[in-house]
Design a protein around this motif. Structure first.
Motif, PDB file in Angstrom:
ATOM      1  N   LYS A   1      -6.956  -2.743   3.607  1.00  0.00           N
ATOM      2  CA  LYS A   1      -7.750  -4.034   3.151  1.00  0.00           C
ATOM      3  C   LYS A   1      -9.116  -3.653   2.404  1.00  0.00           C
ATOM      4  O   LYS A   1      -9.459  -4.301   1.275  1.00  0.00           O
ATOM      5  CB  LYS A   1      -8.236  -4.760   4.448  1.00  0.00           C
ATOM      6  CG  LYS A   1      -7.179  -5.303   5.255  1.00  0.00           C
ATOM      7  CD  LYS A   1      -7.555  -6.239   6.403  1.00  0.00           C
ATOM      8  CE  LYS A   1      -6.371  -6.789   6.979  1.00  0.00           C
ATOM      9  NZ  LYS A   1      -6.930  -7.606   8.457  1.00  0.00           N
ATOM     10  N   ILE A   2      -9.539  -2.507   2.818  1.00  0.00           N
ATOM     11  CA  ILE A   2     -10.951  -2.119   2.081  1.00  0.00           C
ATOM     12  C   ILE A   2     -10.603  -1.529   0.703  1.00  0.00           C
ATOM     13  O   ILE A   2     -11.188  -1.842  -0.343  1.00  0.00           O
ATOM     14  CB  ILE A   2     -11.765  -1.053   3.064  1.00  0.00           C
ATOM     15  CG1 ILE A   2     -12.143  -1.722   4.299  1.00  0.00           C
ATOM     16  CG2 ILE A   2     -12.773  -0.581   2.319  1.00  0.00           C
ATOM     17  CD1 ILE A   2     -12.546  -0.691   5.544  1.00  0.00           C
ATOM     18  N   VAL A   3      -9.721  -0.714   0.878  1.00  0.00           N
ATOM     19  CA  VAL A   3      -9.126   0.118  -0.496  1.00  0.00           C
ATOM     20  C   VAL A   3      -8.810  -0.929  -1.353  1.00  0.00           C
ATOM     21  O   VAL A   3      -8.867  -0.920  -2.689  1.00  0.00           O
ATOM     22  CB  VAL A   3      -8.054   1.075  -0.085  1.00  0.00           C
ATOM     23  CG1 VAL A   3      -7.651   1.718  -1.517  1.00  0.00           C
ATOM     24  CG2 VAL A   3      -8.633   2.178   0.555  1.00  0.00           C
ATOM     25  N   SER A   4      -8.012  -2.088  -1.024  1.00  0.00           N
ATOM     26  CA  SER A   4      -7.513  -3.164  -1.847  1.00  0.00           C
ATOM     27  C   SER A   4      -8.514  -3.975  -2.580  1.00  0.00           C
ATOM     28  O   SER A   4      -8.304  -4.507  -3.871  1.00  0.00           O
ATOM     29  CB  SER A   4      -6.591  -4.266  -0.999  1.00  0.00           C
ATOM     30  OG  SER A   4      -5.416  -3.457  -0.535  1.00  0.00           O
ATOM     31  N   LYS A   5      -9.781  -3.612  -2.120  1.00  0.00           N
ATOM     32  CA  LYS A   5     -10.970  -4.476  -2.952  1.00  0.00           C
ATOM     33  C   LYS A   5     -11.602  -3.453  -4.127  1.00  0.00           C
ATOM     34  O   LYS A   5     -12.781  -3.731  -4.637  1.00  0.00           O
ATOM     35  CB  LYS A   5     -12.022  -4.723  -1.798  1.00  0.00           C
ATOM     36  CG  LYS A   5     -11.309  -5.791  -0.759  1.00  0.00           C
ATOM     37  CD  LYS A   5     -12.527  -6.138   0.143  1.00  0.00           C
ATOM     38  CE  LYS A   5     -12.151  -7.098   1.036  1.00  0.00           C
ATOM     39  NZ  LYS A   5     -13.258  -7.409   2.170  1.00  0.00           N
TER      40      LYS A   5
ATOM     41  N   MET B   1       0.730  -1.273  -0.161  1.00  0.00           N
ATOM     42  CA  MET B   1      -0.067   0.012   0.100  1.00  0.00           C
ATOM     43  C   MET B   1       0.762   1.269   0.039  1.00  0.00           C
ATOM     44  O   MET B   1       2.074   1.307   0.788  1.00  0.00           O
ATOM     45  CB  MET B   1      -0.880  -0.194   1.155  1.00  0.00           C
ATOM     46  CG  MET B   1      -1.978   1.126   1.202  1.00  0.00           C
ATOM     47  SD  MET B   1      -3.018   1.449  -0.120  1.00  0.00           S
ATOM     48  CE  MET B   1      -3.909   0.024   0.181  1.00  0.00           C
ATOM     49  N   HIS B   2       0.549   2.149  -0.549  1.00  0.00           N
ATOM     50  CA  HIS B   2       1.083   3.485  -0.642  1.00  0.00           C
ATOM     51  C   HIS B   2       0.681   4.564  -0.175  1.00  0.00           C
ATOM     52  O   HIS B   2      -0.737   4.702   0.158  1.00  0.00           O
ATOM     53  CB  HIS B   2       1.298   4.065  -2.292  1.00  0.00           C
ATOM     54  CG  HIS B   2       1.898   3.143  -3.244  1.00  0.00           C
ATOM     55  ND1 HIS B   2       1.325   1.969  -3.753  1.00  0.00           N
ATOM     56  CD2 HIS B   2       3.290   3.204  -3.882  1.00  0.00           C
ATOM     57  CE1 HIS B   2       2.220   1.286  -4.479  1.00  0.00           C
ATOM     58  NE2 HIS B   2       3.109   2.078  -4.525  1.00  0.00           N
ATOM     59  N   LEU B   3       1.237   5.340   0.767  1.00  0.00           N
ATOM     60  CA  LEU B   3       0.786   6.302   1.734  1.00  0.00           C
ATOM     61  C   LEU B   3       1.363   7.671   1.448  1.00  0.00           C
ATOM     62  O   LEU B   3       2.550   7.755   1.170  1.00  0.00           O
ATOM     63  CB  LEU B   3       1.155   6.088   3.209  1.00  0.00           C
ATOM     64  CG  LEU B   3       0.923   6.775   4.236  1.00  0.00           C
ATOM     65  CD1 LEU B   3      -0.654   7.149   4.537  1.00  0.00           C
ATOM     66  CD2 LEU B   3       1.560   6.592   5.522  1.00  0.00           C
ATOM     67  N   LEU B   4       0.452   8.625   1.341  1.00  0.00           N
ATOM     68  CA  LEU B   4       0.804  10.083   1.175  1.00  0.00           C
ATOM     69  C   LEU B   4       0.645  10.707   2.459  1.00  0.00           C
ATOM     70  O   LEU B   4      -0.585  10.784   2.837  1.00  0.00           O
ATOM     71  CB  LEU B   4       0.107  10.806  -0.145  1.00  0.00           C
ATOM     72  CG  LEU B   4       0.611  10.418  -1.458  1.00  0.00           C
ATOM     73  CD1 LEU B   4      -0.428  11.050  -2.538  1.00  0.00           C
ATOM     74  CD2 LEU B   4       2.013  10.523  -1.803  1.00  0.00           C
ATOM     75  N   ILE B   5       1.468  11.383   3.149  1.00  0.00           N
ATOM     76  CA  ILE B   5       1.376  12.215   4.319  1.00  0.00           C
ATOM     77  C   ILE B   5       1.431  13.498   4.021  1.00  0.00           C
ATOM     78  O   ILE B   5       2.521  14.485   3.284  1.00  0.00           O
ATOM     79  CB  ILE B   5       2.390  11.738   5.320  1.00  0.00           C
ATOM     80  CG1 ILE B   5       2.377  10.309   5.626  1.00  0.00           C
ATOM     81  CG2 ILE B   5       2.291  12.752   6.719  1.00  0.00           C
ATOM     82  CD1 ILE B   5       3.296   9.857   6.831  1.00  0.00           C
TER      83      ILE B   5
END
Length: 225
Positions: free
Chosen positions: A117-121, A1-5
Motif C-alpha cells: 500500500k505504501i509503495v503504491s503511493k 504488486m510484483h515480488l522478487l524473492i
C-alpha cells in the motif's frame, strides 16, 4: 504488486550441505513458508524467485506455477547482482516491486500487503524492528567508541518496497560507481532518496543459524496444515 524473492543463500553458517531454504522447519521447507505468506497476500500478483542454477530443480519442485504466477530467475554471484537480474526480469508494466529474503519465512502476509500500500503511493519503504539491545560502536581494537541511543536504531528486514524505475536507477548508479551494499535501501540512502520504516516486529527474523531454525520451528509449529 510484483515480488522478487532472493533465494540464492548457502547453508554455510547453518552448517548445512545445501541451500538453507530447502531445509525443513515445522514440516515444510523454509522457502515453502515464505511462499505461503506471499500466496496469502491480497496484493501480490506476480512472484520471481532469484536463485542459483544448481538449485533450480529443487526449488521449482516445491511450488505449482499453474496455481500461482511464479517465475524462476537465475541469480548472480552476490545478492546485489541477483536483485539486478531480478529487476531486469520484471514484466514491462511493473511499476512497484517488493524485494524479500527467502530466508525470512516468518513474514506475515499482511506485512506484504501493508508495505504494498505504501509503495503504491510512490514511496520507498522497508520492514524493520526497533532495536531493544544497547548497541556499542567499537574501534578496530575492540574498544567502545560510543553507545548510540536505541530510540534512533532500527534493525532492517525485508520485504523492502520501491518504485521500479527508481530502484533500477539506483542499481545502475551502483554499477557505475562500484557500490557494494547489503540491502537495496542502502542504495537509496546513498542517493539521498527517502525511505520509510514499517514496523514489522521482532518475529520477522532471517533464518541463518541452527538457533534461528529452533525459533522458527517453535513459532511456525502452530501454523501447520
Amino acid at each position: 504488486m510484483h515480488l522478487l524473492i532472493a533465494a540464492a543463500g548457502s547453508g554455510s553458517r547453518m552448517g548445512a550441505d545445501k541451500n538453507k531454504l530447502l531445509l525443513k522447519v515445522a514440516g515444510k521447507t523454509v522457502l515453502e513458508w515464505t511462499l505461503k505468506a506471499a500466496f496469502d497476500s491480497k496484493k501480490i500478483t506476480w512472484i520471481g524467485i532469484i536463485g542459483q542454477p544448481k538449485d533450480k530443480n529443487s526449488i521449482c519442485s516445491i511450488f505449482d506455477d499453474t496455481v500461482n504466477s511464479v517465475q524462476w530467475i537465475n541469480g548472480g554471484s552476490t545478492r546485489q547482482q541477483s536483485v539486478q537480474l531480478g529487476l531486469a526480469a520484471l514484466p514491462m508494466d511493473a511499476e512497484s516491486v517488493l524485494i524479500h529474503d527467502g530466508a525470512r519465512c516468518l513474514v506475515k502476509s499482511f506485512v506484504f500487503d501493508e508495505i504494498s500500500k505504501i509503495v503504491s503511493k510512490g514511496q520507498a519503504v522497508i520492514a524493520a524492528s526497533q532495536v531493544t539491545d544497547t548497541i556499542k560502536k567499537v574501534d578496530k581494537d575492540g574498544e567502545i567508541i560510543e553507545s548510540p541511543p536505541r530510540s534512533d536504531l532500527w534493525s532492517a528486514q525485508t520485504p523492502q518496497g520501491f518504485p521500479v524505475n527508481k530502484l533500477k536507477h539506483a542499481h545502475s548508479e551502483a554499477i557505475a560507481k562500484g557500490w557494494n551494499v547489503t540491502d537495496d535501501a542502502s542504495l537509496f540512502e546513498r542517493l539521498g532518496l527517502p525511505v520509510k520504516i514499517y514496523d514489522a516486529g521482532p518475529s520477522n527474523i532471517k533464518v541463518t543459524t541452527p538457533f534461528d531454525l529452533v525459533i522458527a520451528e517453535s513459532l511456525l509449529s502452530n501454523l501447520k496444515g
